[in-house]
Design a protein around this motif. Structure first.
Motif, short mmCIF file in Angstrom:
data_model
loop_
_atom_site.label_atom_id
_atom_site.label_comp_id
_atom_site.label_asym_id
_atom_site.label_seq_id
_atom_site.Cartn_x
_atom_site.Cartn_y
_atom_site.Cartn_z
N ARG A 87 -0.19 7.23 8.44
CA ARG A 87 -0.89 6.01 8.81
C ARG A 87 -0.04 5.21 9.80
O ARG A 87 -0.54 4.67 10.76
CB ARG A 87 -1.15 5.18 7.54
CG ARG A 87 -2.45 4.43 7.60
CD ARG A 87 -2.80 3.88 6.24
NE ARG A 87 -3.34 4.88 5.35
CZ ARG A 87 -3.30 4.78 4.02
NH1 ARG A 87 -2.74 3.75 3.44
NH2 ARG A 87 -3.83 5.72 3.27
N THR A 100 -0.21 6.79 13.13
CA THR A 100 -1.48 6.47 13.78
C THR A 100 -1.45 5.04 14.33
O THR A 100 -1.87 4.79 15.46
CB THR A 100 -2.64 6.62 12.78
OG1 THR A 100 -2.31 7.69 11.91
CG2 THR A 100 -3.92 6.92 13.49
N ASP A 101 -0.95 4.13 13.50
CA ASP A 101 -0.88 2.73 13.94
C ASP A 101 -0.03 2.60 15.19
O ASP A 101 -0.42 1.96 16.17
CB ASP A 101 -0.28 1.86 12.83
CG ASP A 101 -1.23 1.73 11.66
OD1 ASP A 101 -2.38 2.20 11.80
OD2 ASP A 101 -0.83 1.19 10.62
#
Lengths: 469, 225
Positions: free
Chosen positions: A242, A245-246
């Motif tokens: 995550r 991705t961020d």
């Protein structure tokens, strides 16, 4: 309840109960059967003994003595345990409770069993009419016949009593086995249900949920513990993913946007071919940077996921570092930076050579970027007494403040001072990922001034798949 | 050169074919593994570009099958997977070079040239010559116009590689791979520095330069500018 019946534990206990009951029943049945036959034999033995005594009497005291004894005994034995009959040669009854000798008793020295109503004249259906009497008929010299009988009612009662006990015992065994199975099945079901519930919540997105662990420390707990470790790892990976991705969304938007506006602005203004060419070359350079960033991110992510690959080999760290030193010394000299290398020979490492090379190269790139003109870079490789292989890269550039040293290892973290220099902020993250994959420690220290980076590969590197390549 | 491109991404293939055509090559394109294998088996190509993931037969299997039937056309394997292992796997299957996607067209063309050259037998020559620059590989001696040039071992290998690929564009990545055996792109200009050192030794004192920089691609050692 139907769920309980379907549990493996219950089915297994049921099977055990069935087998156990069968064995127990067979054992009890055998006990029952041998008891009964023993009792029967005992009655027969008593009849034989009684007959032998009376025969002895007959021999010593002739017919009158026997008659007297039989009559006395028949009278004395009112309870009817023993019955005695004596008949003459023409079947006339000489002694006994009957009026005539039963017609169907011909044989001699034979045992037979009758009901009371077959031997005595009793009221049909009266009490005791079906009482069983075991008899022994004996032929005496002179055509006399003697019958000694004994009631088997006691034996019968004992038999039925034993039967009841055996039946109750078997029922008890089967009952307890079933109950035990049900309890066991229920217990297993309860624990699996708990795991199921937890798994359900995890499936629905609560990744922080863990499987319950009891204090029993049994195989269920061992399994749950294992699964919890697995969940922990998955959670960590997902959080990492995550973050990636961020960061990708955040940090790649900027260069993509720059690329886009560069092209857009170029279109707005009329230009000649050379100018277009220049813009396009810049755009290609931008795209190359983006690709480089993507590649670095990808390999960091893969390494952090610890996707273990082939490609681990035993390689010469000394040779690798010599080559790197040679490669970078020229570039350093070009920037008027003193490049010193101190590389011990004959040091080997077990790992992915390409990745280790990449990591060291990133450290040297950084040193080259931040060391001032007329500065110094020191590159060393040594093996400590404990077998650990230690590579160090030190420069006398601005260094990294103590409070930032952890942070720079994160992806895309670029300190303010570095904004003006080229780079994607992934160099040290990649070094960290490579060291992590190799079980090595990465330490950043102050070089007074500058940065001192140490990579320590422990001696006992996990020997994983060593591919021949 | 006659080049076979086996690539199922039609846009990428069209782009590649156009690029290669414009550089004067004759290109056949196959969009799936079966066609590609068929073309490769029944025609003579100087070099082929094989995408790793293909419908029908995958790229590695094509190369393996060709090698089994003794078709030794040099093959460059393209792949979206850029990991160290994938490279090793690609070479193990009989590929001659490996390039991860996305790639620069210049890089790909330089590598194709190098592959086609390598397939020709002049390899084993102990004497290499480009213009008045001569290299004796056995005596490890380099002269230009009769003058001895002293080179460090690495500079010798660098020059040897450039001389073998004389007239072709050689990229920084190719140099790093073949001269240093490093398979990554450094962020700094380390290769350029070595080239400039070599250049100062072989070109500086001579009127006619041999080692040229090709903007956006790499370097080329060539008698004619």
């Amino acid at each position: 309840m139907p769920r309980l019946l379907r549990t493996t534990a219950f089915r297994l206990s049921l099977l055990y109960a069935a087998v156990f009951s069968l064995i127990a029943s067979a054992a009890l049945g055998f006990v029952f059967w041998s008891t009964i036959s023993h009792i029967d034999e005992q009655i027969d033995a008593r009849l034989r003994l009684e007959t032998d005594v009376l025969m002895q009497l007959f021999r010593s005291r002739e017919l009158p003595g026997l008659l007297e004894t039989i009559q006395t005994r028949n009278r004395a034995d009112n309870a009817g345990t023993f019955v005695y009959l004596l008949s003459g040669p023409d079947r006339d009854l000489l002694a006994g409770p009957l009026t005539s000798w039963p017609t169907d008793l011909d044989a001699s020295r034979t045992y037979a069993t009758f009901t009371r109503e077959q031997l005595f004249e009793v009221q049909p259906r009266s009490k005791g009419h079906d009482e069983l009497i075991r008899v022994l008929v004996t032929q005496l010299p002179g055509g006399y016949r003697m019958l000694v009988g004994h009631s088997v009612e006691d034996a019968k009662r004992l038999q039925s009593h034993t039967l009841t006990i055996v039946a109750v015992a078997i029922a008890g065994i089967v009952g307890f086995a079933l109950l035990g199975g049900a309890l066991m099945g229920w217990d297993v079901l309860r624990r699996i249900d708990a795991v199921n519930r937890a798994a359900g919540e995890i499936v629905h997105g609560d990744l922080t949920r863990r499987l319950p662990i009891s204090r029993r420390n049994d195989e269920f707990d061992a399994l749950a513990l294992r699964l919890n470790i697995m969940l922990e790892r998955i959670e960590k990976l997902l959080v990492g993913m995550r973050q990636v991705t961020d960061h990708v969304a955040h940090d790649l938007r900027k260069p993509l946007n720059r690329l886009r506006s560069r092209l857009e602005v170029t279109l707005l203004e009329a230009r000649n071919e050379d100018e277009y060419r220049e813009v396009m070359e810049d755009a290609i350079a931008d795209a190359d940077d983006l690709i480089g960033t993507f590649n670095a991110l990808l390999s960091i992510a893969q390494m952090e996921a610890d996707v273990d690959r082939d490609g681990r080999t035993q390689f010469s760290a000394s040779a690798l570092c010599e080559d790197l030193a040679e490669l970078y010394a020229a570039a350093a000299e070009d920037k008027h930076i003193t490049f010193r290398s101190d590389i011990q020979s004959a040091i080997t490492l077990n790992g992915v050579r390409g990745l280790v090379a990449q990591a060291f190269s990133n450290l040297l790139d950084n040193a080259l970027k931040y060391a001032p003109t007329d500065g110094t870079i020191e590159f060393a490789l040594r093996q400590d007494n404990d077998g650990a292989v230690v590579a160090t890269v030190a420069d006398n550039g601005p260094g990294i403040a103590a409070e930032d040293r952890e942070r720079v290892l994160e992806r895309f973290v670029r300190l303010e001072a570095a904004r003006s220099t080229p780079g994607n902020g992934l160099g040290l993250s990649l070094v960290k990922a490579v060291t992590g994959l190799h079980g090595a420690q990465l330490v950043l220290r102050d070089n007074h001034p500058g940065l001192y980076v140490e990579v320590r590969f422990p001696n006992n590197l996990p020997r994983l798949t060593v591919s021949p390549a | 050169m006659r080049i076979l491109v086996i690539e199922d991404d039609l846009d990428a293939a069209a782009f590649l074919v156009k690029g290669l055509n414009e550089s004067g090559h004759i290109v056949d394109h196959a969009a799936d593994g079966h066609d590609g294998l068929h073309l490769a088996e029944n025609n003579r190509y100087d070099v082929m570009v094989v995408d790793r993931m293909l419908p029908g037969i995958d790229g590695l299997s094509i190369v393996r099958k060709l090698r089994d039937s003794e078709v030794d056309t040099p093959a460059l394997i393209l792949s979206a997977l850029g990991e160290v292992d994938d490279r090793v796997e690609g070479l193990a299957a009989g590929g001659d070079d490996y390039l991860p996607k996305p790639y620069a067209l210049a890089e790909l063309m330089a590598r194709l040239e190098a592959l086609a050259r390598r397939a020709r037998p002049e390899q084993a020559a102990t004497q290499l010559q480009v213009g008045d620059l001569q290299m004796d590989r056995l005596k490890r001696k380099v002269t230009r116009a009769g003058q001895d040039i002293l080179l460090q071992p690495r500079e010798f290998r660098l020059l040897e590689y450039l001389m073998r690929h004389a007239g072709q564009v050689v990229t920084r990545t190719m140099l790093l791979e073949n001269v240093w055996d490093f398979h990554f792109d450094p962020q700094t200009n380390v290769v350029d520095v070595h080239i400039s050192r070599l250049r100062s030794k072989i070109d500086k004192e001579f009127a006619h330069p041999l080692l040229h920089t090709v903007r956006g691609s790499g370097y080329r050692l060539d008698e004619h500018g």
